[in-house]
Write an enzyme that holds these catalytic residues in place. Structure first.
Site, PDB file in Angstrom:
ATOM      1  CG  HIS A  56      27.964  16.301  -8.664  1.00  0.00           C
ATOM      2  ND1 HIS A  56      28.274  15.872  -9.929  1.00  0.00           N
ATOM      3  CD2 HIS A  56      28.366  17.594  -8.587  1.00  0.00           C
ATOM      4  CE1 HIS A  56      28.837  16.867 -10.605  1.00  0.00           C
ATOM      5  NE2 HIS A  56      28.905  17.922  -9.805  1.00  0.00           N
ATOM      6  CB  SER A  57      31.884  16.734  -6.938  1.00  0.00           C
ATOM      7  OG  SER A  57      33.170  17.299  -6.958  1.00  0.00           O
ATOM      8  CG  LEU A  58      32.713  15.545  -0.729  1.00  0.00           C
ATOM      9  CD1 LEU A  58      33.955  14.801  -0.270  1.00  0.00           C
ATOM     10  CD2 LEU A  58      32.429  16.738   0.177  1.00  0.00           C
TER      11      LEU A  58
ATOM     12  N   GLY B 272      30.432  11.672  -4.627  1.00  0.00           N
ATOM     13  CA  GLY B 272      30.718  10.376  -5.224  1.00  0.00           C
ATOM     14  C   GLY B 272      31.597   9.523  -4.333  1.00  0.00           C
TER      15      GLY B 272
ATOM     16  CB  SER C  26      27.443  12.502 -10.760  1.00  0.00           C
ATOM     17  OG  SER C  26      27.382  13.742 -11.425  1.00  0.00           O
TER      18      SER C  26
END
Length: 253
Positions: free
Chosen positions: A94-96, A98, A121
């Site tokens: 998720h975010s970083l 990813g 994500s």
């Protein structure tokens, strides 16, 4: 929260599932910890053996300096992850997370143990770079406001106690943001695994164009799912997310 099983410096295993046919490794967002994925681990156990990545600079690793380079982080994670590749392995970031998961996927593939799936994500494609001011250099109060507006406080409300806890987490957040903001994609081999791109439909951090650019990074299928909500849509839609992950990882059930 239950018993945490440490599997080295970088990996946490909250609900060991030795009989699971597939594993999934979860990579948190900037400022996040392995515990963020505790509900995902609980929800998928015992069918999926979930490992969560613990970045340095937080929780029991709070005395360690942050790793401020995504590729360096991926190198360190892969070293500990290789012994867990004895069964099909999926990656969720998720975010970083990813970006770290993407770089880990490339390394596993190069080593001959490619993941079976990548779930990206709340993160634009690696090649979809934005030229923006560096938030990791922002003043403390401004950075606090940005995090609170994104909803990345685990549901914490705007009260003095919650804000004080967030201030204590700012050094780790800055380190992670530096890694995310200084990352630049280097053209190379495509992934061989399918990529599922997951985003909130009002997330200002990922546009439609930036999300669909993930197609450029895999030779396999790319699927897109949009959930109501912003950058942390998954906090409000965890049951739907768990259903999606089960269907993707356990298709014969």
């Amino acid at each position: 929260m239950g018993t945490t099983t440490a599997t080295g410096t970088w990996l946490r295993r909250f609900h060991p599932a030795d009989d699971a046919t597939v594993r999934m490794v979860c990579f948190p967002h900037s400022g996040g910890s392995a515990a963020y994925f505790f509900p995902v681990s609980r929800g998928l156990s015992p069918d999926v053996d979930v490992l969560s990545v613990q970045y340095p600079g937080r929780a029991e690793r709070r005395a360690e300096p942050c790793v401020t380079d995504v590729r360096a982080m991926a190198d360190l994670v892969v070293d500990e992850l290789l012994p867990w590749c004895d069964r099909p392995l999926a990656l969720f970031g998720h975010s970083l997370g990813g970006m770290v998961a993407f770089e880990v996927a490339l390394r596993l593939q190069e080593l001959g143990t490619p993941p079976v799936a990548l779930f990206a994500s709340g993160r634009r494609a690696p090649s979809a770079h934005r030229e923006e001011p560096y938030m990791h250099l922002a003043a403390e109060d401004h950075l606090m406001e940005v995090v609170l507006d994104l909803g990345g406080t685990g549901g914490a409300s705007r009260n003095p106690a919650a804000e004080q806890l967030l201030r204590l987490a700012l050094p780790a957040l800055r380190g992670d943001l530096q890694a995310a903001e200084t990352y630049r994609y280097r053209p190379g081999p495509l992934l061989t695994c399918p990529v599922t791109v997951l985003n909130g439909d009002v997330d200002s951090r990922v546009t439609l164009r930036e999300a669909t650019a993930w197609r450029k990074h895999t030779a396999a299928a790319t699927e897109f799912r949009w959930f109501p909500g912003g950058h942390f849509y998954l906090d409000s839609h965890r049951p739907a997310l768990l259903d999606l992950l089960r269907a993707a990882l356990l298709p014969a059930r």
